[in-house]
Design an enzyme around this catalytic site. Structure first.
Site, PDB file in Angstrom:
ATOM      1  N   GLU A  78      -9.829 -27.851  22.775  1.00  0.00           N
ATOM      2  CA  GLU A  78      -9.393 -29.212  23.095  1.00  0.00           C
ATOM      3  C   GLU A  78      -9.848 -30.205  22.023  1.00  0.00           C
ATOM      4  OE1 GLU A  78      -7.242 -29.655  25.388  1.00  0.00           O
ATOM      5  OE2 GLU A  78      -7.463 -27.713  26.391  1.00  0.00           O
TER       6      GLU A  78
ATOM      7  N   GLU B  75      -0.646 -27.690  19.142  1.00  0.00           N
ATOM      8  CA  GLU B  75      -1.349 -26.421  19.382  1.00  0.00           C
ATOM      9  C   GLU B  75      -1.843 -25.819  18.067  1.00  0.00           C
ATOM     10  OE1 GLU B  75      -2.337 -25.374  22.257  1.00  0.00           O
ATOM     11  OE2 GLU B  75      -1.199 -26.888  23.376  1.00  0.00           O
TER      12      GLU B  75
END
Lengths: 495, 495
Positions: A264, A293
């Site tokens: 994250e 991502e």
């Protein structure tokens, strides 16, 4: 130069950004803080805001403002911003406000109920809410497809990965499917020879949180512009000026939370380093979910599972969890690169992860196209888990098709982005190594700045200035080339 | 019965409530969670929302809708709701949107900077921001006064305590001023004879938090519909469906946080028990700020400093902070009723507290009326603290005129509500004792239900159904009667 239409559009987007700020914070709060009885009111409030934002994004004047601005004398960045304004306008104007509000409400309800239903393995309860979410998502896909000429699934995929089509996903994932199972077998045979020492728990939540915060510092997260909290499904939310990351803790194992936090942090730094002067405008937003991502996976996989990185992580782990033989750098890296087919996508290793994504892609695509129904999901899930990873998930909905929050909150067409991101991340590191042959030595010496500098310059600060193929070409000299991902896995796991 | 105009107004208020929900949560988050670099974007977002809510509350159709609804055949509750809609409409329509937005921005900036400036005792820095807040508040007061024929200060006071006028405050506070200093002297002489054992710290934040949560449970807070967090200035925010309380901790003393938490729990239960079927409508809102404070002070003072209540609190304190002679019930009550003039209003005892309020009232009224300027505040503060409490605050802005968040965020005209609330609270308990002569025995036996039931029935569930004098009369058989407060202080402190 006078650009009245562009200026008007600019101001309207600032307004959308400011109201969206409150929506983002309330969504984060809903997952990280909110007590259960607050949910109904929160869902209604978010639906109201969703409807309002949609109303503002579909005001009739916008069409002619966009046309007028196209004829104005704009600088290159302004023109790119206008291009992205147009893309957002087309997506918003394909949907009536009633559908946007109904979706927001159905998603909130399904997601909230899912938290308890997943714990209770209650597929029967979940499917009642999921059916409505899928019905509305199909309606959305149909309307989006009507306006673009795309298939229903491609119309959704285009929301998350602009320009990407399922034909290309089929090609790339088809290639992956052809060599991945054999690679997994080879790696597992090789690793069967290795000795790996397991960490011995329990690990308190407080110690794990302190470790996670130190790992975020190592990865350069700006704590003056964000924070780490807990939620049942980890995510990175908030706004670029105030990034809200979440994680979750298991007392028996610290690695899922630690590596999830590092993952994250990649998302978080992308957001924190988007071009400041463009915040509030479409150009100032992250390019796509696949690109997003690619940042989280650059952090979690390219760096996090790098043999030299374990030497940086090891002292942090010992500081917070005490000394253990398992925390020695070589062993830590073996733990982080252990290939072991498992039920849970977010806990999966780098090699089996794409199998989880292929499985979801092969279910969500026919689901949106109306070729299967929600009731068909468990049987398909079970069959594909057995085929791709050799695992039996029958009756285990909790660790099977109920493990992800995505479908329940209407996020369908997103899953391919994870593996596209892994491929982009491998491509970034291949590019960095060409430009900096001593990159691995510098990482081993604890110098992560060259990586962060390259990502900041080539990805973060670019925002949505270029369309994805152009951004990728400028950064790496070529468009998406999955060969880098294959080479990366072979080198790291069989080299 | 067809009531189209009322129905339309009803729906518009639901919408305001839902958008206001996001505003409330974001404001709570700004104080409880937000990292510093998030403040500029948050302030802009809240200003945008403030402007939007103001725009919705001033749409031109509302005037005729209110007029049409007045002619419709409404039930009594609907008519009361319409009365409150009209009151809200008049307050909103007195102000232009530009002023609402400018105020929101100036308040956010001033409040955020105040957090660091207070720590640094930086009056010179603070006054720069405060000047702008006061300038805008005077502008607001002038516009509100123009529409109502009230004085500027009364126009602000009416926002927080509808129907209350400074002439009545002068009368009530004038009476108080006439006997309070003598009472303080008498109590201090009496207490000079008592032996009080001080608690011995430090007390960890974690233990204090656990104690505070247990105290909230004792006071009946619903944790499924709210939570406790930390902020530099304690408050009770959020929404009725999800109440967000905050406190702050000092390691050397646990009582300020504990009693502050019990205070906010009174606010919290009022919000949690407003009439559910009216949530989202003006009738479903708390009656006034004075009434709100009457709830927090019923919890903190009427109950919290009750001699029998210490027997309930003592075991909780020992459970979380260990056994100490100071925690024995008799000593704990002596600690909680110790009268000692001090610098900080929120830490003040029940007897000296009104002096803090009188002081602020005597400064904020001429400040709004333009009789003094912000630069005059410190000297006035010093003089009045010496006169009313015999304390020297010269140069100590941190614990003097910079201690409260109120003025810095534009909350001027609010302070009288605290002491009006203390008076109402004394009146509630006098009423309860008339109806339940065994009330004190029941509290001593740990049975707080009669108190909570009375408050729920007479105050909480009434929302804004009646105007304040009518609500007070229905609850206690008479309108505001400050004699109950005097009798309460004499009985508790000199009896």
């Amino acid at each position: 130069m006078s650009t009245p239409a562009y200026t008007e559009l600019f101001q309207r987007h600032q307004r959308l950004h400011r109201l969206g700020h409150l929506q983002s914070i309330a969504q984060w709060d809903q997952s990280a803080n909110m007590p259960p009885k607050g949910n109904e009111a929160r869902s209604l409030a978010l639906a109201e805001m969703g409807g309002l934002l949609h109303q503002l994004a579909t005001e009739p004047q916008l069409k002619s403002l966009l046309e007028q601005a196209a004829a104005e004398n704009l600088e290159a960045d302004q023109r790119a911003n206008l291009r992205e304004m147009g893309r957002a306008w087309r997506a918003s104007n394909a949907l009536p406000q009633s559908l946007v509000e109904a979706k927001s409400l159905a998603n909130s309800r399904c997601e909230h109920a899912w938290r308890a239903q997943r714990q209770a393995n209650d597929w029967a309860g979940y499917v009642e809410n999921l059916r409505e979410v899928v019905r509305l998502t199909r309606e959305e896909a149909t309307l989006l497809a009507d306006g673009t000429g795309l298939s229903r699934y491609d119309a959704l995929l285009d929301l998350y990965e602009p320009g990407m089509r399922s034909a290309e996903v089929d090609r790339v994932f088809g290639d992956l499917r052809s060599w991945l199972p054999a690679l997994i077998r080879q790696v597992r045979e090789k690793q069967a020879q290795e000795t790996v020492i397991r960490p011995v728990g329990p690990f308190t939540q407080a110690a794990q949180k302190a470790l996670g915060l130190d790992a975020m510092r190592l990865m350069g997260f700006d704590f003056e512009a964000g924070r780490l909290d807990e939620s049942s499904h980890p995510f990175c939310g908030g706004v670029p000026e105030d990034v809200r990351m979440t994680t979750r803790y298991r007392e028996d194992d610290f690695l899922p939370s630690l590596m999830g936090t590092i993952h994250e942090t990649g998302h978080g730094r992308y957001e924190q380093n988007l071009p400041r002067e463009w915040l509030g405008q479409p150009l100032g937003q992250a390019r796509s979910m696949g690109l997003h991502e690619s940042q989280s996976l650059s952090f979690e996989m390219q760096l996090g599972s790098h043999p030299a990185f374990a030497r940086l992580l090891s002292p942090l782990v010992s500081r917070h969890l005490g000394e253990q033989p398992a925390f020695e750098p070589g062993n830590l890296n073996r733990l982080l690169t252990r290939v072991n087919p498992g039920f849970i996508r977010v806990d999966a290793d780098e090699v089996t992860y794409p199998a989880h994504v292929i499985l979801r892609y092969e279910i969500e695509r026919p689901l949106v196209e109306g070729e299967i129904e929600v009731e068909d999901i468990p049987a398909l899930w079970d069959a594909k888990m057995m085929e791709l990873l050799g695992l039996d998930t029958r009756g285990n909905y909790k660790d099977g098709c109920m493990q992800d929050v995505h479908w329940g909150c209407g996020l369908i067409g997103y899953f391919p982005c994870y593996t596209l991101g892994a491929m982009y991340a491998a491509q970034w590191f291949a590019t960095m190594r060409r430009a900096m042959p001593d990159l691995d030595a510098r990482i081993a010496a604890g110098d992560l700045a060259p990586v962060f500098d390259w990502l900041r310059e080539n990805i973060w600060l670019q925002g949505s200035r270029y369309e994805t193929p152009e951004l990728v070409r400028r950064a790496s000299g070529e468009t998406l080339n999955p060969a880098h991902f294959k080479a990366h896995l072979q080198s790291r796991y069989l080299g």
